[in-house]
Scaffold this motif. Structure first.
Motif, short mmCIF file in Angstrom:
data_model
loop_
_atom_site.label_atom_id
_atom_site.label_comp_id
_atom_site.label_asym_id
_atom_site.label_seq_id
_atom_site.Cartn_x
_atom_site.Cartn_y
_atom_site.Cartn_z
N ALA A 109 0.87 -1.19 0.00
CA ALA A 109 0.00 0.00 0.00
C ALA A 109 0.90 1.23 0.00
O ALA A 109 1.97 1.22 0.60
N ARG A 110 0.44 2.28 -0.67
CA ARG A 110 1.10 3.58 -0.58
C ARG A 110 0.11 4.65 -0.11
O ARG A 110 0.49 5.80 0.09
N GLY A 111 -1.15 4.27 0.03
CA GLY A 111 -2.18 5.20 0.47
C GLY A 111 -3.26 4.45 1.22
O GLY A 111 -3.08 3.30 1.63
N LEU A 112 -4.39 5.09 1.40
CA LEU A 112 -5.48 4.51 2.18
C LEU A 112 -6.35 3.56 1.38
O LEU A 112 -7.03 2.70 1.96
N LEU A 113 -6.33 3.68 0.05
CA LEU A 113 -7.29 2.93 -0.76
C LEU A 113 -6.65 1.86 -1.65
O LEU A 113 -7.37 1.21 -2.42
N ASP A 114 -5.33 1.67 -1.58
CA ASP A 114 -4.68 0.74 -2.50
C ASP A 114 -4.07 -0.47 -1.79
O ASP A 114 -3.15 -1.09 -2.31
N ARG A 115 -4.61 -0.83 -0.65
CA ARG A 115 -4.07 -1.95 0.11
C ARG A 115 -4.16 -3.24 -0.71
O ARG A 115 -5.22 -3.59 -1.21
N MET A 116 -3.01 -3.90 -0.88
CA MET A 116 -2.89 -5.17 -1.61
C MET A 116 -3.26 -5.06 -3.09
O MET A 116 -3.54 -6.06 -3.74
N ALA A 117 -3.23 -3.86 -3.64
CA ALA A 117 -3.56 -3.68 -5.05
C ALA A 117 -2.40 -4.04 -5.97
O ALA A 117 -2.60 -4.28 -7.16
N THR A 118 -1.19 -4.04 -5.42
CA THR A 118 -0.01 -4.45 -6.18
C THR A 118 0.63 -5.63 -5.46
O THR A 118 0.45 -5.82 -4.26
N LEU A 119 1.42 -6.38 -6.20
CA LEU A 119 2.02 -7.59 -5.65
C LEU A 119 3.36 -7.26 -4.97
O LEU A 119 3.98 -6.23 -5.22
N TRP A 120 3.79 -8.15 -4.11
CA TRP A 120 5.08 -8.09 -3.42
C TRP A 120 5.84 -9.37 -3.76
O TRP A 120 5.25 -10.37 -4.15
N SER A 121 7.15 -9.36 -3.59
CA SER A 121 7.90 -10.56 -3.98
C SER A 121 9.28 -10.57 -3.36
O SER A 121 9.77 -9.57 -2.83
#
Length: 371
Positions: A219-231
């Motif tokens: 997340a980088r803000g309040l509304l994008d939690r888990m919207a991009t992947l991690w690895s």
């Protein structure tokens, strides 16, 4: 005559990779991502708000910074080693920032040189140890590799400078990070799902960069939690040298994990790509573990990751730079030393470096050298 040559048979490791790649349980119906294992749990937001309120008045990590003398030493870069590497080596640039050099290629991981890891350089976690270099001090970089979009790993200011100095740099990141990287100014961007591989050429030589799973969040803000992947990431050079970068990861959550389930992906990574000549594994930002154990490994768990992936030599990352949680700033390396000893491993098999220090890989076995 017709060419009747048959393709080389698929290795057991490649068959495993392809089998693991079929598993898409980390995708959610809403189009976001999740950690699909019993080892991941996440306390409700109310627990974090309570922690934030209390830690503002008394945080052991902040107190340990004020006491002085407990932070890792920062040393000048070994320019001779960095400018003319003759073996697989890694330089710790603080927190999770790394300069990885294998087979004459140089790969920069999660560079963060700003004073704060925050949306603003006016507020947010501030460095208590200086960066050992700036973007202008770096050698030629063949590739930039990012593990996820948290501010302590994807730093807009550092990346803006990097894209200006190396406008055509090959850039690799997990799914969902194309837009932000393009907005920063990168042009040659590749994004990947877990178990995807890239066969890339640096100076005419073939390297493999593999995007591998980790247990974390984004997340980088309040509304994008888990919207991009991690690895996490695996790098393999033409000589067969192999490096593992954990990025940011957990191993086994404490909150509502009565069976102490462990994340299975590290053994899978070891099966597909191990053993590794050198690895960088996160050891910090875990306290209180009831809150952060689902996102960050503690030192004892980091040793388990070291063993699961089959690393011959590992260095500790994700500590010693920013106060993100509550453990005293010198606790992670102390616990790491004890955990290494308790596991019956040699002290130099997994250790903490000075910020700016370079270390070389363990000598490869004959089997590894033959790959």
């Amino acid at each position: 005559m017709a060419d009747n040559a048959q393709p080389a048979p698929m290795t057991d490791q490649e068959q495993l990779r392809q089998e693991f790649a079929k598993d898409k349980t980390h995708y959610t119906k809403s189009g976001r991502f999740t950690n699909p294992w019993a080892s991941f749990t996440h306390p409700p937001i109310s627990h974090f708000l309570k922690y934030a309120a209390s830690s503002g008045f008394s945080n052991p990590a902040t107190q340990s910074v004020k006491e002085g003398g407990r932070a890792p030493e920062v040393v000048e870069l070994d320019r001779q080693a960095i400018d003319a590497p003759d073996t697989l080596q890694v330089t710790w640039l603080g927190h999770a920032s790394l300069l990885v050099q294998l087979d004459s290629a140089t790969i920069l991981c999660d560079p963060v040189f700003s004073q704060r890891c925050s949306p603003s350089q006016l507020i947010g976690p501030k460095r208590y140890t200086r960066a050992p270099c700036s973007v202008r001090d770096l050698p030629h970089i063949d590739a930039l590799v990012l593990s996820h979009n948290h501010y302590d790993h994807l730093d807009w200011h550092t990346l803006k400078e990097l894209s200006a100095r190396f406008p055509d740099i090959q850039t690799f990141a997990p799914l969902g990070n194309q837009e932000i990287l393009a907005s920063i100014g990168f042009k040659n961007i590749s994004v990947a799902d877990w178990w995807d591989e890239f066969n890339v050429s640096f100076d005419g030589r073939s390297f493999t960069l593999a995007c591998t799973p980790a247990q974390h969040m984004t997340a980088r803000g309040l509304l994008d939690r888990m919207a991009t992947l991690w690895s996490s990431w695996v790098f393999r050079g033409p000589s067969g040298s192999k490096f593992y970068f954990s990025g940011d990861t957990a191993y086994s959550a404490v909150y509502r994990n009565p069976d102490k389930a462990e994340c299975p992906v590290f053994k899978q990574i070891g099966q597909v790509y191990g053993p590794f000549d050198l690895a960088a594994i996160a050891i910090g930002a875990y306290s209180p573990e009831e809150l952060f154990g689902g996102m960050h490994a503690n030192p004892e768990q980091a040793v388990r990751i070291h063993q699961d992936i089959g690393s011959r030599k590992s260095i500790a990352i994700h500590w010693g730079t920013f106060v993100l949680t509550s453990e005293p700033i010198d606790e992670p390396p102390r616990r790491l030393r004890d955990a290494v000893a308790a596991a019956g491993l040699s002290p130099d098999s997994f250790s903490a470096l000075k910020i700016g220090q370079t270390t070389i890989a363990a000598a490869p076995t004959a089997a590894a050298a033959a790959l």
